[in-house]
Design an enzyme around this catalytic site. Sequence first.
Site, PDB file in Angstrom:
ATOM      1  N   ASN A   1       0.860  -1.252  -0.095  1.00  0.00           N
ATOM      2  CA  ASN A   1       0.078  -0.014   0.128  1.00  0.00           C
ATOM      3  C   ASN A   1       0.943   1.338   0.000  1.00  0.00           C
ATOM      4  O   ASN A   1       1.337   1.551   0.947  1.00  0.00           O
ATOM      5  CB  ASN A   1      -0.851  -0.074   1.204  1.00  0.00           C
ATOM      6  CG  ASN A   1      -1.885   1.321   1.261  1.00  0.00           C
ATOM      7  OD1 ASN A   1      -1.832   2.183   0.351  1.00  0.00           O
ATOM      8  ND2 ASN A   1      -2.644   1.398   2.631  1.00  0.00           N
ATOM      9  N   TRP A   2       0.993   1.872  -0.939  1.00  0.00           N
ATOM     10  CA  TRP A   2       1.906   2.880  -1.296  1.00  0.00           C
ATOM     11  C   TRP A   2       1.279   4.256  -0.679  1.00  0.00           C
ATOM     12  O   TRP A   2       2.037   5.401  -0.580  1.00  0.00           O
ATOM     13  CB  TRP A   2       2.269   3.160  -2.848  1.00  0.00           C
ATOM     14  CG  TRP A   2       3.187   2.229  -3.343  1.00  0.00           C
ATOM     15  CD1 TRP A   2       3.334   0.913  -2.918  1.00  0.00           C
ATOM     16  CD2 TRP A   2       3.602   2.002  -4.862  1.00  0.00           C
ATOM     17  NE1 TRP A   2       4.113   0.204  -3.745  1.00  0.00           N
ATOM     18  CE2 TRP A   2       4.006   0.970  -4.939  1.00  0.00           C
ATOM     19  CE3 TRP A   2       3.249   2.944  -6.049  1.00  0.00           C
ATOM     20  CZ2 TRP A   2       4.571   0.510  -6.113  1.00  0.00           C
ATOM     21  CZ3 TRP A   2       3.936   2.485  -7.129  1.00  0.00           C
ATOM     22  CH2 TRP A   2       4.539   1.348  -7.296  1.00  0.00           C
ATOM     23  N   LYS A   3      -0.140   4.271  -0.284  1.00  0.00           N
ATOM     24  CA  LYS A   3      -0.738   5.575   0.135  1.00  0.00           C
ATOM     25  C   LYS A   3      -0.378   6.698  -0.494  1.00  0.00           C
ATOM     26  O   LYS A   3      -0.071   6.553  -1.779  1.00  0.00           O
ATOM     27  CB  LYS A   3      -0.194   5.665   1.777  1.00  0.00           C
ATOM     28  CG  LYS A   3      -0.539   4.153   2.655  1.00  0.00           C
ATOM     29  CD  LYS A   3      -0.128   4.457   4.024  1.00  0.00           C
ATOM     30  CE  LYS A   3      -0.426   3.099   4.895  1.00  0.00           C
ATOM     31  NZ  LYS A   3      -0.327   3.083   6.068  1.00  0.00           N
TER      32      LYS A   3
ATOM     33  N   HIS B   1      -9.556   0.686   4.440  1.00  0.00           N
ATOM     34  CA  HIS B   1      -8.531   0.805   5.266  1.00  0.00           C
ATOM     35  C   HIS B   1      -8.591   1.579   6.402  1.00  0.00           C
ATOM     36  O   HIS B   1      -9.380   2.735   6.396  1.00  0.00           O
ATOM     37  CB  HIS B   1      -7.440   1.388   4.149  1.00  0.00           C
ATOM     38  CG  HIS B   1      -6.028   1.357   5.000  1.00  0.00           C
ATOM     39  ND1 HIS B   1      -5.698   2.313   5.876  1.00  0.00           N
ATOM     40  CD2 HIS B   1      -4.997   0.547   4.898  1.00  0.00           C
ATOM     41  CE1 HIS B   1      -4.366   2.442   6.077  1.00  0.00           C
ATOM     42  NE2 HIS B   1      -3.845   1.095   5.483  1.00  0.00           N
TER      43      HIS B   1
ATOM     44  N   GLU C   1      -7.026   4.046   7.709  1.00  0.00           N
ATOM     45  CA  GLU C   1      -6.996   5.517   7.547  1.00  0.00           C
ATOM     46  C   GLU C   1      -8.338   6.139   6.552  1.00  0.00           C
ATOM     47  O   GLU C   1      -8.595   7.302   6.881  1.00  0.00           O
ATOM     48  CB  GLU C   1      -5.812   5.905   6.656  1.00  0.00           C
ATOM     49  CG  GLU C   1      -4.492   5.422   7.379  1.00  0.00           C
ATOM     50  CD  GLU C   1      -3.273   5.153   6.721  1.00  0.00           C
ATOM     51  OE1 GLU C   1      -3.193   5.110   5.531  1.00  0.00           O
ATOM     52  OE2 GLU C   1      -2.178   4.522   7.510  1.00  0.00           O
TER      53      GLU C   1
ATOM     54  N   GLU D   1      -5.440  -5.481  10.180  1.00  0.00           N
ATOM     55  CA  GLU D   1      -4.322  -4.588  10.580  1.00  0.00           C
ATOM     56  C   GLU D   1      -4.921  -3.592  11.926  1.00  0.00           C
ATOM     57  O   GLU D   1      -5.566  -2.927  11.835  1.00  0.00           O
ATOM     58  CB  GLU D   1      -4.508  -3.251   9.474  1.00  0.00           C
ATOM     59  CG  GLU D   1      -4.115  -4.075   8.020  1.00  0.00           C
ATOM     60  CD  GLU D   1      -3.715  -3.011   7.070  1.00  0.00           C
ATOM     61  OE1 GLU D   1      -2.579  -3.003   6.954  1.00  0.00           O
ATOM     62  OE2 GLU D   1      -4.537  -2.063   6.616  1.00  0.00           O
TER      63      GLU D   1
ATOM     64  N   GLY E   1       2.060   1.920  10.836  1.00  0.00           N
ATOM     65  CA  GLY E   1       2.995   3.164  10.658  1.00  0.00           C
ATOM     66  C   GLY E   1       3.592   3.559  12.001  1.00  0.00           C
ATOM     67  O   GLY E   1       4.306   4.527  12.100  1.00  0.00           O
TER      68      GLY E   1
ATOM     69  N   SER F   1       3.231  -2.176  10.323  1.00  0.00           N
ATOM     70  CA  SER F   1       4.699  -2.401  10.451  1.00  0.00           C
ATOM     71  C   SER F   1       5.267  -3.450  10.183  1.00  0.00           C
ATOM     72  O   SER F   1       6.298  -4.112  10.862  1.00  0.00           O
ATOM     73  CB  SER F   1       4.906  -1.868  11.885  1.00  0.00           C
ATOM     74  OG  SER F   1       4.534  -0.606  12.338  1.00  0.00           O
TER      75      SER F   1
ATOM     76  N   GLY G   1       2.760  -1.122   4.292  1.00  0.00           N
ATOM     77  CA  GLY G   1       2.983   0.209   3.905  1.00  0.00           C
ATOM     78  C   GLY G   1       4.277   0.580   3.724  1.00  0.00           C
ATOM     79  O   GLY G   1       4.709   0.444   2.683  1.00  0.00           O
ATOM     80  N   GLY G   2       4.869   1.232   4.778  1.00  0.00           N
ATOM     81  CA  GLY G   2       6.180   1.814   4.573  1.00  0.00           C
ATOM     82  C   GLY G   2       7.143   0.776   4.039  1.00  0.00           C
ATOM     83  O   GLY G   2       7.794   1.435   3.100  1.00  0.00           O
TER      84      GLY G   2
HETATM   85  P1  PGA Z   1       2.703   0.097   7.599  1.00  0.00           P
HETATM   86  O1  PGA Z   1       1.137   0.294   6.900  1.00  0.00           O
HETATM   87  O2  PGA Z   1       3.322  -1.141   7.232  1.00  0.00           O
HETATM   88  O3  PGA Z   1       3.487   1.371   7.461  1.00  0.00           O
HETATM   89  O4  PGA Z   1       2.257  -0.129   8.974  1.00  0.00           O
HETATM   90  C1  PGA Z   1       0.431  -0.786   6.834  1.00  0.00           C
HETATM   91  C2  PGA Z   1      -0.781  -0.379   6.238  1.00  0.00           C
HETATM   92  O5  PGA Z   1      -1.479   0.623   6.420  1.00  0.00           O
HETATM   93  O6  PGA Z   1      -1.432  -1.162   5.169  1.00  0.00           O
END
Ligand code: PGA
Length: 251
Positions: A10-12, A96, A98, A168, A174, A214, A235-236
């Site tokens: 997930n590149w956000k 998601h 967010e 998640e 994050g 994470s 994500g990251g």
């Molecule tokens: P993260 O994000 O790996 O940066 O914690 C995961 C996600 O939001 O899918």
Amino acid sequence: MARTAVIGGNWKMNLDFEAAMELASGLRNRLGSHRGAASIVFPAFPYLRPVSKRLSECNISVGAQDLHVEAKGAFTGAVSATMIKSIGVTHVLVGHSERRAVFGDDDALVARKLTVALDAGLVPTLCIGETQSERESGDTFAVLQRQLDSALRAHTAAALDSLIVAYEPVWAIGTGLTATPEQAQEVHAWVRAHVSALLGPSFADALPIQYGGSVKPTNAAALLAQPDIDGALVGGASLKAESFTEIVRAA
Ligand code: PGA
């Protein structure tokens, strides 16, 4: 049963266009002919089409990070499932954390988005997870049950055939804090049992359930070794071709 692992990236709202294309090229070079775990990347909307073209000949799928529930019309700034589908993109994230926390997507809206994604023939990843305070007050399973029931209840197992679920925990996204493999496994087993009660044991047995929060090359193998963890939503660590590739190879 043996489920094929699925790793999502997930590149956000990250990367400029050049960096996104470089990342896509890096992934194509490293994973283009990879035959193990399946992978899906979720770039920002403006990059969907060029990234999917760059990845067209290889074994990496492309998905959108969100969709709007309406098919078309006066919804400034929104992107519909049919638009996503029409550019050859096959997957989409739904619910998601967010989207839920920052944009106010509640359970009812997430349920509608899932329906719209399925109707359009997109492969949905339904994201669920509890916040820190929900975990601390002992509400983890009640929250997950509410999120799952609300999204899945309208559908038959056949209609949900392509579904991926991502667990998640919001407190792990994050933050650098990861659920331990045992904590995650406990929740994944519960999710599978609950899905089994809703949609039957053979559906639940085949359902890919990803862990997210994470995930990094250093913790991926231990998480993915758990019997009910069938992949990761990253994500990251998905923003670098090397680290995403390491996670895919760990699966
Ligand atoms: P993260 O994000 O790996 O940066 O914690 C995961 C996600 O939001 O899918």
